[in-house]
Design a protein around this motif. Structure first.
Motif, mmCIF file in Angstrom:
data_model
loop_
_atom_site.group_PDB
_atom_site.id
_atom_site.type_symbol
_atom_site.label_atom_id
_atom_site.label_comp_id
_atom_site.label_asym_id
_atom_site.label_seq_id
_atom_site.Cartn_x
_atom_site.Cartn_y
_atom_site.Cartn_z
ATOM 1 N N LEU A 16 0.801 -1.223 0.000
ATOM 2 C CA LEU A 16 0.000 0.000 0.000
ATOM 3 C C LEU A 16 0.840 1.283 0.000
ATOM 4 C CD1 LEU A 16 -2.831 -1.087 2.454
ATOM 5 C CD2 LEU A 16 -2.883 -1.041 -0.048
ATOM 6 N N ASP A 17 2.152 1.153 0.161
ATOM 7 C CA ASP A 17 3.032 2.320 0.146
ATOM 8 C C ASP A 17 3.270 2.752 -1.299
ATOM 9 O OD1 ASP A 17 4.905 4.282 0.468
ATOM 10 O OD2 ASP A 17 6.340 3.053 1.583
ATOM 11 N N GLU A 18 2.591 3.814 -1.734
ATOM 12 C CA GLU A 18 2.689 4.262 -3.117
ATOM 13 C C GLU A 18 3.950 5.071 -3.399
ATOM 14 O OE1 GLU A 18 -0.862 6.269 -4.269
ATOM 15 O OE2 GLU A 18 -2.103 4.491 -3.994
ATOM 16 N N THR A 19 4.746 5.320 -2.379
ATOM 17 C CA THR A 19 5.967 6.085 -2.606
ATOM 18 C C THR A 19 7.103 5.223 -3.116
ATOM 19 O OG1 THR A 19 6.749 5.808 -0.327
ATOM 20 C CG2 THR A 19 5.338 7.728 -0.801
ATOM 21 N N ILE A 20 6.938 3.901 -3.090
ATOM 22 C CA ILE A 20 7.986 3.008 -3.597
ATOM 23 C C ILE A 20 7.446 2.210 -4.774
ATOM 24 C CG2 ILE A 20 9.265 2.818 -1.438
ATOM 25 C CD1 ILE A 20 7.851 0.184 -0.906
ATOM 26 N N ALA A 21 8.320 1.871 -5.690
ATOM 27 C CA ALA A 21 7.948 1.085 -6.862
ATOM 28 C C ALA A 21 7.640 -0.355 -6.437
ATOM 29 C CB ALA A 21 9.079 1.106 -7.877
ATOM 30 N N GLY A 22 6.901 -1.060 -7.274
ATOM 31 C CA GLY A 22 6.529 -2.440 -6.976
ATOM 32 C C GLY A 22 7.737 -3.347 -6.812
ATOM 33 N N THR A 32 9.779 -11.776 -5.240
ATOM 34 C CA THR A 32 9.744 -11.163 -6.558
ATOM 35 C C THR A 32 8.472 -10.338 -6.640
ATOM 36 O OG1 THR A 32 8.546 -12.975 -7.583
ATOM 37 C CG2 THR A 32 10.970 -13.111 -7.612
ATOM 38 N N ARG A 33 8.411 -9.470 -7.643
ATOM 39 C CA ARG A 33 7.251 -8.602 -7.792
ATOM 40 C C ARG A 33 5.977 -9.413 -8.042
ATOM 41 N NH1 ARG A 33 7.036 -4.982 -12.658
ATOM 42 N NH2 ARG A 33 4.836 -4.577 -12.637
ATOM 43 N N SER A 34 6.097 -10.450 -8.865
ATOM 44 C CA SER A 34 4.907 -11.251 -9.182
ATOM 45 C C SER A 34 4.416 -12.025 -7.959
ATOM 46 C CB SER A 34 5.187 -12.188 -10.347
ATOM 47 O OG SER A 34 6.263 -13.052 -10.043
ATOM 48 N N VAL A 35 5.329 -12.565 -7.168
ATOM 49 C CA VAL A 35 4.923 -13.307 -5.967
ATOM 50 C C VAL A 35 4.315 -12.359 -4.939
ATOM 51 C CG1 VAL A 35 5.762 -14.724 -4.040
ATOM 52 C CG2 VAL A 35 6.566 -15.171 -6.361
ATOM 53 N N LEU A 36 4.871 -11.157 -4.825
ATOM 54 C CA LEU A 36 4.272 -10.171 -3.925
ATOM 55 C C LEU A 36 2.853 -9.853 -4.377
ATOM 56 C CD1 LEU A 36 4.451 -8.162 -1.562
ATOM 57 C CD2 LEU A 36 5.392 -6.505 -3.185
ATOM 58 N N GLY A 37 2.655 -9.741 -5.678
ATOM 59 C CA GLY A 37 1.320 -9.494 -6.211
ATOM 60 C C GLY A 37 0.350 -10.616 -5.870
ATOM 61 N N LEU A 38 0.822 -11.855 -5.934
ATOM 62 C CA LEU A 38 -0.029 -12.995 -5.573
ATOM 63 C C LEU A 38 -0.421 -12.947 -4.089
ATOM 64 C CD1 LEU A 38 1.746 -15.858 -7.549
ATOM 65 C CD2 LEU A 38 -0.447 -14.780 -8.083
ATOM 66 N N HIS A 39 0.547 -12.637 -3.243
ATOM 67 C CA HIS A 39 0.258 -12.514 -1.802
ATOM 68 C C HIS A 39 -0.756 -11.398 -1.554
ATOM 69 C CE1 HIS A 39 3.010 -15.327 0.169
ATOM 70 N NE2 HIS A 39 3.920 -15.021 -0.765
ATOM 71 N N ALA A 40 -0.572 -10.266 -2.233
ATOM 72 C CA ALA A 40 -1.490 -9.134 -2.053
ATOM 73 C C ALA A 40 -2.897 -9.508 -2.512
ATOM 74 C CB ALA A 40 -0.977 -7.923 -2.826
ATOM 75 N N LYS A 41 -2.986 -10.225 -3.606
ATOM 76 C CA LYS A 41 -4.302 -10.637 -4.118
ATOM 77 C C LYS A 41 -4.981 -11.581 -3.129
ATOM 78 C CE LYS A 41 -6.553 -12.290 -8.259
ATOM 79 N NZ LYS A 41 -6.371 -12.680 -9.648
ATOM 80 N N ARG A 42 -4.184 -12.514 -2.567
ATOM 81 C CA ARG A 42 -4.710 -13.455 -1.583
ATOM 82 C C ARG A 42 -5.220 -12.729 -0.345
ATOM 83 N NH1 ARG A 42 -2.204 -15.507 2.676
ATOM 84 N NH2 ARG A 42 -0.167 -14.860 1.943
ATOM 85 N N LEU A 43 -4.571 -11.591 -0.003
ATOM 86 C CA LEU A 43 -4.990 -10.800 1.157
ATOM 87 C C LEU A 43 -6.139 -9.847 0.822
ATOM 88 C CD1 LEU A 43 -1.485 -9.933 2.663
ATOM 89 C CD2 LEU A 43 -3.196 -11.499 3.611
ATOM 90 N N GLY A 44 -6.537 -9.788 -0.441
ATOM 91 C CA GLY A 44 -7.642 -8.919 -0.840
ATOM 92 C C GLY A 44 -7.261 -7.453 -0.958
#
Length: 147
Positions: A16-22, A32-44
Motif C-alpha cells: 500500500l506504500d505508493e511512494t515506492i515502486a513495486g 519477486t514482484r509477481s509473488v508479492l502481487g499474488l500474496h497481495a491478491k490473496r490478502l484482498g
C-alpha cells in the motif's frame, strides 16, 4: 530453502506504500514482484497503480506539458526526467497532450531555455525602460540656470 512466511501486515504495508515502486516493495520483503502481487491478491488488497505517471510530481507534469506544447523534442524531455523516449510519448498520451506527427523534429531544450531566458530579459528591460520614461515624464529635468 529459506522460510518465506512473511507476516500479512508487512506485505500490506509495502503493497500500500505508493511512494515506492513495486519492484522495490518486493525486494524489501524478499520476494519477486509477481509473488508479492499474488500474496497481495490473496490478502484482498487493491491493485497497485501501473505505469510511472505517478513518479512525476504535479510540478513536473505541468512542466512536461509546457515543454510539450513548446515542441521540445522527446529525447531531451526523456533525458530531463530520466525516462525513455517511448515513455515520454506514453506520458503525454496519458496526460491528454496532443499527438505529434510521424517524423516530428522538435526544438532542443537548451535552445528553448536560451530563447525563453532572452525573452524574459527583454521583457524586463522593456518594463524598466517604460518605468524610467514614466519617471522622466513625471519629474522633468530642472532647467539649467545661466551663471
Amino acid at each position: 530453502m529459506a522460510d518465506k512466511r512473511i507476516p500479512a501486515a508487512r506485505i500490506r504495508a509495502v503493497w500500500l506504500d505508493e511512494t515506492i515502486a513495486g519492484t522495490e516493495a518486493a525486494r524489501r520483503v524478499g520476494l519477486t514482484r509477481s509473488v508479492l502481487g499474488l500474496h497481495a491478491k490473496r490478502l484482498g488488497l487493491p491493485p497497485r497503480k501501473s505505469g510511472r505517471l505517478h513518479a512525476l510530481s504535479a510540478a513536473q507534469r505541468a512542466e512536461l506539458a509546457r515543454y510539450w506544447a513548446a515542441s521540445i523534442c522527446a529525447g531531451d524531455l526523456a533525458a530531463r526526467y530520466g525516462l525513455s523516449v517511448g515513455h515520454v510519448g506514453r506520458l503525454a498520451h496519458q496526460m491528454g497532450l496532443p499527438r505529434r506527427p510521424s517524423g516530428f523534429r522538435g526544438v532542443a531544450l537548451a535552445d528553448y531555455l536560451l530563447r525563453d531566458g532572452m525573452a524574459r530579459a527583454a521583457a524586463e528591460t522593456r518594463a524598466a525602460m517604460r518605468s524610467a520614461d514614466m519617471v522622466d515624464r513625471l519629474n522633468p529635468p530642472c532647467p539649467k540656470v545661466p551663471a
